[in-house]
Design a protein around this motif. Structure first.
Motif, PDB file in Angstrom:
ATOM      1  N   TRP A   1       0.834  -1.204   0.000  1.00 17.75           N
ATOM      2  CA  TRP A   1       0.000   0.000   0.000  1.00 17.75           C
ATOM      3  C   TRP A   1       0.868   1.253   0.000  1.00 17.75           C
ATOM      4  CZ3 TRP A   1      -4.653   0.011  -1.612  1.00 17.75           C
ATOM      5  CH2 TRP A   1      -5.510  -1.065  -1.367  1.00 17.75           C
ATOM      6  N   THR A   2       1.885   1.265   0.851  1.00 25.72           N
ATOM      7  CA  THR A   2       2.796   2.413   0.910  1.00 25.72           C
ATOM      8  C   THR A   2       3.506   2.607  -0.421  1.00 25.72           C
ATOM      9  OG1 THR A   2       3.164   2.037   3.275  1.00 25.72           O
ATOM     10  CG2 THR A   2       4.768   3.408   2.114  1.00 25.72           C
ATOM     11  N   SER A   3       4.014   1.516  -0.987  1.00 24.22           N
ATOM     12  CA  SER A   3       4.763   1.592  -2.238  1.00 24.22           C
ATOM     13  C   SER A   3       3.879   2.048  -3.388  1.00 24.22           C
ATOM     14  CB  SER A   3       5.384   0.232  -2.567  1.00 24.22           C
ATOM     15  OG  SER A   3       6.335  -0.134  -1.591  1.00 24.22           O
ATOM     16  N   THR A   4       2.625   1.621  -3.394  1.00 28.45           N
ATOM     17  CA  THR A   4       1.703   2.022  -4.462  1.00 28.45           C
ATOM     18  C   THR A   4       1.518   3.531  -4.487  1.00 28.45           C
ATOM     19  OG1 THR A   4       0.511  -0.092  -4.362  1.00 28.45           O
ATOM     20  CG2 THR A   4      -0.648   1.776  -5.344  1.00 28.45           C
ATOM     21  N   ILE A   5       1.357   4.114  -3.304  1.00 31.41           N
ATOM     22  CA  ILE A   5       1.187   5.567  -3.219  1.00 31.41           C
ATOM     23  C   ILE A   5       2.462   6.279  -3.672  1.00 31.41           C
ATOM     24  CG2 ILE A   5       0.814   7.488  -1.631  1.00 31.41           C
ATOM     25  CD1 ILE A   5      -0.886   5.563   0.067  1.00 31.41           C
ATOM     26  N   VAL A   6       3.611   5.802  -3.201  1.00 31.80           N
ATOM     27  CA  VAL A   6       4.885   6.439  -3.541  1.00 31.80           C
ATOM     28  C   VAL A   6       5.171   6.308  -5.038  1.00 31.80           C
ATOM     29  CG1 VAL A   6       7.382   6.305  -3.224  1.00 31.80           C
ATOM     30  CG2 VAL A   6       5.870   6.150  -1.242  1.00 31.80           C
ATOM     31  N   VAL A   7       4.950   5.128  -5.596  1.00 31.81           N
ATOM     32  CA  VAL A   7       5.210   4.910  -7.025  1.00 31.81           C
ATOM     33  C   VAL A   7       4.305   5.799  -7.878  1.00 31.81           C
ATOM     34  CG1 VAL A   7       5.013   3.243  -8.909  1.00 31.81           C
ATOM     35  CG2 VAL A   7       6.120   2.579  -6.774  1.00 31.81           C
ATOM     36  N   ALA A   8       3.025   5.895  -7.514  1.00 36.16           N
ATOM     37  CA  ALA A   8       2.094   6.721  -8.279  1.00 36.16           C
ATOM     38  C   ALA A   8       2.536   8.184  -8.269  1.00 36.16           C
ATOM     39  CB  ALA A   8       0.682   6.593  -7.701  1.00 36.16           C
ATOM     40  N   PHE A   9       2.898   8.680  -7.093  1.00 38.38           N
ATOM     41  CA  PHE A   9       3.344  10.073  -7.000  1.00 38.38           C
ATOM     42  C   PHE A   9       4.676  10.268  -7.725  1.00 38.38           C
ATOM     43  CE2 PHE A   9       5.378  13.732  -4.975  1.00 38.38           C
ATOM     44  CZ  PHE A   9       4.350  14.668  -5.060  1.00 38.38           C
ATOM     45  N   GLY A  10       5.584   9.290  -7.608  1.00 38.25           N
ATOM     46  CA  GLY A  10       6.873   9.388  -8.273  1.00 38.25           C
ATOM     47  C   GLY A  10       6.741   9.412  -9.787  1.00 38.25           C
ATOM     48  N   LEU A  11       5.886   8.542 -10.318  1.00 37.81           N
ATOM     49  CA  LEU A  11       5.668   8.526 -11.770  1.00 37.81           C
ATOM     50  C   LEU A  11       5.065   9.838 -12.243  1.00 37.81           C
ATOM     51  CD1 LEU A  11       4.316   4.899 -12.370  1.00 37.81           C
ATOM     52  CD2 LEU A  11       6.489   5.857 -13.171  1.00 37.81           C
ATOM     53  N   PHE A  12       4.100  10.341 -11.478  1.00 40.87           N
ATOM     54  CA  PHE A  12       3.485  11.622 -11.825  1.00 40.87           C
ATOM     55  C   PHE A  12       4.540  12.722 -11.881  1.00 40.87           C
ATOM     56  CE2 PHE A  12       1.885  15.694 -10.201  1.00 40.87           C
ATOM     57  CZ  PHE A  12       0.936  16.000 -11.160  1.00 40.87           C
ATOM     58  N   THR A  13       5.437  12.738 -10.897  1.00 42.20           N
ATOM     59  CA  THR A  13       6.470  13.769 -10.825  1.00 42.20           C
ATOM     60  C   THR A  13       7.461  13.645 -11.981  1.00 42.20           C
ATOM     61  OG1 THR A  13       6.302  13.806  -8.410  1.00 42.20           O
ATOM     62  CG2 THR A  13       8.285  14.768  -9.392  1.00 42.20           C
ATOM     63  N   LEU A  14       7.918  12.417 -12.266  1.00 44.89           N
ATOM     64  CA  LEU A  14       8.882  12.224 -13.349  1.00 44.89           C
ATOM     65  C   LEU A  14       8.271  12.566 -14.708  1.00 44.89           C
ATOM     66  CD1 LEU A  14      10.632   8.928 -12.192  1.00 44.89           C
ATOM     67  CD2 LEU A  14      11.576  11.254 -12.161  1.00 44.89           C
TER      68      LEU A  14
END
Length: 314
Positions: A277-290
């Motif tokens: 769950w934590t990783s899903t949120i971080v990955v989604a935000f990271g992809l959005f940022t990149l």
């Protein structure tokens, strides 16, 4: 068990403690964490210096990162294993085991945000400075996990199935029945590992999985993170937009944890582990940022922060 599976599997005798005499012993797990943190700290000082952080700031950052890592790692584990802590006093018994790597990273980042702002320094360059040290520390720490047989997953017979060759597996009862290691999991599932095979059964006795060994998710994590470190070192060879290194780390490592956690036998919430769950949120935000970085290139990239002067009063 098929002969091919036996030949393809890997395994070793696990070591839960390095004993020095009859009264003193050290955990390979703890040594791995300490060595990983020290190595990461050394690289961080170099990367922070490159980004204009003054020496007195990154020494303080490392100290507080250590404190944040310990607190976050413990709270992260406790939060995802609340059913195991009927007595709140047990939360403080870190020596009994129970740490969350992602919780440690989150705790370190959170507490260091306030430290960095106290020195009136920009925060994102600090995250980029930590982008290589964090996964480097993970790689070294995972060696300790492998030595003690930690983070074992579901039964399997695939190429890298981990076979038990003796010793006391982390979290398992390997003494009640010699040669047999057993652990009671969430939902009263029981996993049993012997030198011959591994089985996972439900609370009703139904077989949920069997194999020549189990998934060694710490090994998978080590291999994926080694590749990540090499990628980050390559990206770090030239100046890049602030934040690219850190979010590349976050997306890669988070994606790896989402995948490998499906092979674990951890507590789950709505079908996913706390780390997923934590990783899903971080990955989604990271992809959005990149993606946003790629679509909106920075007009001016400041690679060296302005001299911040003396730190602000506490």
């Amino acid at each position: 068990m098929p002969a091919a599976a036996l030949l393809a599997s890997i395994g070793w005798k696990v070591i839960d403690r390095f004993h020095f005499g009859s009264r003193f012993a050290l955990s390979p797990h703890g040594l791995g964490i300490a060595a990983g943190f020290l190595a990461g700290s050394y690289v961080f000082t170099y990367e922070a210096r490159k980004r204009g952080y003054p020496e007195e700031s990154y020494n303080s950052i490392i100290l507080w990162a250590l404190i944040g890592t310990i607190i976050g790692a413990r709270l992260g584990y406790v939060f995802t294993h609340l059913s195991e802590y009927h007595n709140p006093a047990n939360i403080l018994k870190i020596y009994q085991g129970g740490l969350s790597q992602l919780g440690g990273v989150a705790g370190a980042i959170l507490i260091c945000y306030f430290v960095i702002r106290r020195y009136r320094l920009p925060f994102l360059p600090g995250l980029d400075a930590a982008a290589i040290p964090i996964p480097l520390g993970v790689v070294i720490g995972r060696i300790g996990d492998l030595i003690i047989g930690d983070h074992l997953g579901k039964p399997t017979s695939w190429l890298l199935a981990f076979k038990y060759h003796g010793g006391s597996l982390s979290g398992y009862d390997c003494t009640s029945v010699p040669g047999t290691c057993t652990i009671v999991l969430s939902g009263n599932r029981v996993q049993t590992i012997t030198e011959a095979k591994a089985t996972l059964v439900s609370s009703t006795g139904q077989t949920l999985g069997t194999g020549v060994g189990v998934h060694q998710t710490a090994l998978y994590d080590l291999l994926l993170t080694m590749v990540l470190v090499l990628l980050l070192v390559f990206l770090n060879r030239k100046v890049r937009r602030t934040g690219v290194l850190f979010w590349t780390y976050a997306v890669w490592y988070g994606t790896g944890r989402i995948i490998t956690d499906f092979l674990r036998v951890e507590n789950r919430f709505l079908g996913l582990t706390g780390s997923q769950w934590t990783s899903t949120i971080v990955v989604a935000f990271g992809l959005f940022t990149l993606i946003r970085f790629a679509l909106r290139p920075a007009r001016t990239e400041v690679t060296q922060p302005v001299d911040p002067g003396p730190p602000a009063a506490a």
